[in-house]
Design an enzyme around this catalytic site. Sequence first.
Site, short mmCIF file in Angstrom:
data_model
loop_
_atom_site.label_atom_id
_atom_site.label_comp_id
_atom_site.label_asym_id
_atom_site.label_seq_id
_atom_site.Cartn_x
_atom_site.Cartn_y
_atom_site.Cartn_z
N ALA A 66 44.87 38.97 32.51
CA ALA A 66 46.66 39.21 32.65
C ALA A 66 47.03 38.51 30.85
O ALA A 66 47.40 38.99 29.94
CB ALA A 66 47.62 38.48 32.52
N TRP A 111 35.80 37.03 38.84
CA TRP A 111 35.37 37.57 41.02
C TRP A 111 35.99 38.35 41.52
O TRP A 111 35.41 38.53 42.65
CB TRP A 111 35.43 35.81 40.94
CG TRP A 111 34.49 35.15 40.48
CD1 TRP A 111 34.92 33.90 39.61
CD2 TRP A 111 33.07 34.95 40.64
NE1 TRP A 111 33.81 33.67 38.83
CE2 TRP A 111 32.42 33.86 39.77
CE3 TRP A 111 32.33 35.59 41.32
CZ2 TRP A 111 31.32 33.29 40.08
CZ3 TRP A 111 30.98 34.88 41.69
CH2 TRP A 111 30.42 34.20 40.80
N ALA A 112 36.35 39.58 40.43
CA ALA A 112 37.67 40.33 40.90
C ALA A 112 36.30 40.91 41.59
O ALA A 112 35.58 41.80 41.07
CB ALA A 112 38.31 40.99 40.69
N GLN A 113 36.03 41.69 43.12
CA GLN A 113 34.63 42.70 43.79
C GLN A 113 35.68 44.09 44.35
O GLN A 113 34.65 44.82 43.76
CB GLN A 113 34.60 42.48 45.02
CG GLN A 113 33.89 40.54 45.41
CD GLN A 113 33.20 40.20 46.29
OE1 GLN A 113 33.95 40.78 47.80
NE2 GLN A 113 32.33 39.26 46.20
N GLY A 165 38.13 46.18 43.25
CA GLY A 165 38.05 46.96 41.94
C GLY A 165 39.30 46.79 41.74
O GLY A 165 40.52 45.95 42.05
N ASP A 168 49.09 25.95 38.52
CA ASP A 168 49.14 24.90 37.89
C ASP A 168 50.52 25.49 37.03
O ASP A 168 50.78 25.37 36.14
CB ASP A 168 48.37 24.72 36.16
CG ASP A 168 47.11 24.22 36.86
OD1 ASP A 168 46.83 23.74 37.67
OD2 ASP A 168 46.07 24.85 36.78
N ARG A 193 46.55 44.57 54.88
CA ARG A 193 45.59 43.42 55.03
C ARG A 193 46.43 42.03 56.26
O ARG A 193 45.54 41.74 57.06
CB ARG A 193 45.63 42.45 54.41
CG ARG A 193 44.14 43.13 52.80
CD ARG A 193 44.71 41.98 51.91
NE ARG A 193 43.00 43.13 50.92
CZ ARG A 193 42.79 42.51 49.75
NH1 ARG A 193 43.89 41.97 49.04
NH2 ARG A 193 42.09 43.16 49.23
N GLU A 204 49.03 36.95 38.70
CA GLU A 204 48.97 36.60 39.82
C GLU A 204 50.70 35.46 39.74
O GLU A 204 50.91 34.65 40.73
CB GLU A 204 47.96 35.81 40.20
CG GLU A 204 47.88 35.24 42.28
CD GLU A 204 46.82 34.83 42.32
OE1 GLU A 204 46.84 34.60 43.39
OE2 GLU A 204 45.60 35.42 42.37
N LEU A 223 44.60 43.61 39.83
CA LEU A 223 44.28 43.52 38.69
C LEU A 223 44.69 44.74 37.61
O LEU A 223 45.12 44.40 36.56
CB LEU A 223 42.47 44.50 38.52
CG LEU A 223 41.45 42.95 38.82
CD1 LEU A 223 39.82 44.28 38.94
CD2 LEU A 223 41.06 42.02 37.86
#
Length: 624
Positions: free
Chosen positions: A23, A52-54, A56, A216, A283, A368, A385
């Site tokens: 972003a 570290w986003a796996q 996709g 933060d 999830r 996020e 993403l």
Amino acid sequence: MLPMTSSPTTYQADYAVVGSGVAGLRAAIELSSAGSVLVLAKSNLSDSATAWAQGGIAVALSDEDEIGLHEQDTLNAGDGLCRPESVALLVEEGPKYITQLIEWGTEFDRAGTKLAFTREAAHSRSRILHAHGDSTGREISRALLARAHKIPHLHLRAHSFTTSLILEDGRAVGVRFIDETDGSLHEVRALAVLLATGGLGQIYRETTNPEVATGDGMAIAYEAGAVLSDMEFMQFHPTALAIQGAPRFLLSEALRGEGGILRNILLERFMKRYAEAQELAPRDVVARAIVSEMHRTNAQHVYLDMTAKSAEFLQKRFPRIYSTCLSYGLDLATDMAPVCPAAHYMMGGVKTDLWGHTSIPGLYAAGETADTGVHGANRLASNSLLEGLVFGARSGQAMIADHDRHSDKVQKGAHPVKFKASTLPGSPAPKPDSHSHDGIPAHATSATHSNSSANSSANSSAARSAVAHSAKLTAASAARSAITHAAKSAASAAVASPASLSTKSPAAVSAAPDEALATQAVTAALAQIRDLTWRHVGIMRSGKELSAAITFLENMKLPLSEHPGRHDYELANLHTLASLMARSALAREESRGSHYRSDFPYRDDDLFQKHSLIQRSKDVTFEI
């Protein structure tokens, strides 16, 4: 808010961006068309959830898919709380920005010459794009940094921890930050500020998030008076690696999308008892099912079974996951992986509109950090993403347009650069190695498509990267636990029961006389907060536990430091956000999406098909 103890060095930029994930980088590239841009990253440029986003990135681009189907799947996952206009915008504009990424050199996986799409839980079609198997975020970061490298008046400054916003006449006009290398204080003044600092997963004892995810941006926005929304909705990923001494490394939902089976400690396949979709259920459903099964069988984990797949397939499809598991003695082709849920993604955040505007003029948020309403009560897999990409770009566009509307210096679409690159701290974006997929050379390198043996895979650059990251997190975990026996005892006693939470304050975190003791005090306080939230503001909640957690946090005395640094501010931020989460969760007297109340186990659309709002010095309210 912690005190600043000396006068800062001041810089000027047209636009300031806090955060170097998808972003922040996408917004910065957009903003660079209208002026000078400074991007602040509190650690290394590659230390973000993006890298570290796996799983996709979801987008309706395949011949078998439709934008309307992606929209409906997102709304369904959000459990009645998505903002429809935000979802429509995400899925409609997503293809444009993905196509642009490809034009900028992003190397998504292909089947021959066509893009390769996979399917994940709660998606009705195969629409998930991957890059280098399970390194999608890393590849997107690389491509964005390569684009940023070509822009001389776009500067990035690493190891710069943002401590607060600068407000004048109720408007955001800059940020203050600490240079972590020497502790010096700085501030940057800008026409507008974007917060894109990612999530707050480190608020929990069990989390898949990188160490930098301490919320933060949300915390400093709240302290400045901004409205935050939906803070009770934290998504817990069902399957994090559960090996003693290892970090909670995420085992992507895509594993279940490729046929992975969940088994309890007795090796029984159990998801059919909880959801018709079984392993492909949303999830929140899977996470609660796993917790229920762990309780039922008195176990600390369940198993993820991928043994129906060959080593060759797993190495190619999930190179980083496969090699990381190997480093812990697990071969996914022959061994079942012990897994348990862990905190993963924050649906709530700083409330924004469709253009990133917050309730404070001049302040914008994306990714996020923001609550656009896209995810509702439960994020659809691989939409994060895409949200960062789409709303990062839109926030940049809005910052430019808002300034143009209020500037008498803009004529015929011209965008004068008020502050030249020479006034910016930091340096232009580094050129990523063309053979690296980390976005930053020398930090971590790509997972490859090697079809070599398991041993050579374990020794590949991907394995070294994953193991190094795991070692870093393990060392950090060890550091947290290396507190004094007294501090450890105080932390255990303080979270032993709701009754003790409501009456005890942590003596272990009083002001310390020297730096070593101060560090121990911060570590002890952080351990208390993380354990508290996991036990009482986690996957299963109740009014009694939430009330006790709020009381404990209100009475908690944070350690004081004469010269506060990054970790002092992170602790203060997490303390603030833990309270906001607990207060919002207590106010929502229903169960919806990722928020489950055992004392209110049903969804209540009449009273709570609304978004929670919370602002400094005000009670939680709800709005449609």
